[in-house]
Design a protein around this motif. Structure first.
Motif, PDB file in Angstrom:
ATOM      1  N   ASP A 121     -25.413  11.323  36.397  1.00  0.00           N
ATOM      2  CA  ASP A 121     -24.598   9.959  36.346  1.00  0.00           C
ATOM      3  C   ASP A 121     -24.982   8.814  35.389  1.00  0.00           C
ATOM      4  O   ASP A 121     -24.170   8.384  34.785  1.00  0.00           O
ATOM      5  CB  ASP A 121     -25.016   9.396  37.614  1.00  0.00           C
ATOM      6  N   VAL A 125     -22.404   7.298  32.464  1.00  0.00           N
ATOM      7  CA  VAL A 125     -22.199   5.847  32.617  1.00  0.00           C
ATOM      8  C   VAL A 125     -22.797   5.312  31.145  1.00  0.00           C
ATOM      9  O   VAL A 125     -22.150   4.475  30.498  1.00  0.00           O
ATOM     10  CB  VAL A 125     -23.045   5.228  33.745  1.00  0.00           C
ATOM     11  N   ILE A 140     -18.415   1.883  39.037  1.00  0.00           N
ATOM     12  CA  ILE A 140     -18.609   3.346  39.563  1.00  0.00           C
ATOM     13  C   ILE A 140     -18.318   3.524  40.917  1.00  0.00           C
ATOM     14  O   ILE A 140     -17.887   2.643  41.691  1.00  0.00           O
ATOM     15  CB  ILE A 140     -20.168   3.768  39.348  1.00  0.00           C
TER      16      ILE A 140
END
Length: 331
Positions: A121, A125, A140
């Protein structure tokens, strides 16, 4: 339903079951199926996810009938700013995904994918932030996959990327409320999605002070007018999002966004950019980061070329009939 349910035969007369291929696997599928049909007000869509039961899916049918058979609220804007949607792809694939969303200044990034780690993740990002630059907006969406402590830890790890908000980090309203208390000092707002659209009481999350904003979707909430009423009663800002609809379903979401008195956030209605083909020509994809307000009409050739296989068509039409019977019983 506030109006009488039209006869099933009226829905089936124009109903077409379609299967749209995705450029990137999303929500565990490579193809998105939907039923579209035409009412007196124009074309509409019924596309609850395949795993949903009939009671939940019937509310999606109520929305479809409302949009096709009932005049909709007047718009207060002519175009809707939308965000890019980044599935749970590898970081290296992020630029190619973002390139499908013309002019979008905001990206919603899927996180907490089963089988992936927080490190995945963070890398994803980070890649979005690098691609969009410091002025891009990043939100998110965990789809309720974290427990309370996991969510707090993840927000700490991702806060350096200047998050606009975190969507449905935890499943329960109590968890959301406690998480919101814990992360207030970081200035990261909490948005509720599943706690609105899959709840018996969509206003409970607002009453509990468990969210800073609501994510609303026209089909799961029973239609544009019901969604507008929920937002008004909640007293919270709202983001209008899609459920991976075809361009016809997206037009329903655009109608909702166009009728909101205030629209503070870019909306998650650019998801037609995730398809490699759509039944509307041209598809309702962002141009300069916005979508025009208005209904969508399918292309006859696309309805034929994107028709679902016979067994899938029969599955969807049987489901439509069952949900129609449930709506009749609710009247």
């Amino acid at each position: 339903m506030t109006e009488p349910v039209p006869p099933l035969s009226e829905l089936l007369a124009s109903a077409r079951v379609v299967a749209l291929p995705l450029a990137t696997r999303f929500r565990g599928v490579d193809v998105r199926e939907a039923v579209v049909f035409e009412g007196p007000e124009g074309w509409t869509e019924f596309s609850p996810f395949a795993e949903y039961g009939d009671e939940e899916a019937a509310t999606w049918l109520a929305a479809a009938i409302d949009f096709g058979w009932t005049p909709q609220p007047a718009p207060v804007r002519t175009e809707i700013p939308v965000n890019a949607t980044v599935p749970a792809v590898a970081a290296a694939s992020v630029p190619a995904v973002l390139a499908r969303f013309d002019g979008c200044r905001t990206a919603k990034v899927k996180v907490a994918e089963p089988g992936q780690t927080l490190a995945d993740d963070v890398a994803r990002v980070r890649a979005v932030r690098e691609a969009m630059g410091p002025e891009g907006r990043i939100r998110i969406d965990a789809n309720a996959a974290w427990n309370l402590d996991e969510a707090e830890h993840a927000i700490h790890a991702l806060a350096e990327f200047d998050l606009e908000y975190v969507e449905q980090p935890c499943a329960s309203i109590d968890e959301l409320a406690e998480l919101r208390r814990r992360v207030t000092y970081m200035g990261v707002p909490i948005a509720a999605d599943e706690s609105v659209r899959k709840a018996e009481d969509p206003l409970a999350v607002a009453r509990a002070g468990a969210a800073d904003l609501l994510v609303v979707k026209a089909q799961p909430l029973g239609g544009v007018r019901r969604a507008l009423a929920i937002v008004a009663e909640s007293g919270l800002p709202a983001v209008v999002s899609s459920a991976l609809d075809t361009s016809i379903g997206l037009a329903m979401g655009v109608t909702l966004a166009a009728a909101l008195p205030e629209l503070e956030f870019d909306c998650g209605l650019g998801t037609a950019s995730l398809f490699t083909a759509d039944i509307v020509n041209p598809p309702l994809t962002p141009r300069g980061g916005v979508l025009p307000v208005g209904r969508a009409t399918p292309d006859a050739g696309a309805l034929d070329s994107l028709a679902a296989a016979d067994d899938r068509r029969d599955w969807w039409l049987d489901r439509l009939a069952r949900c129609h019977a449930l709506l009749g019983a609710r009247e």
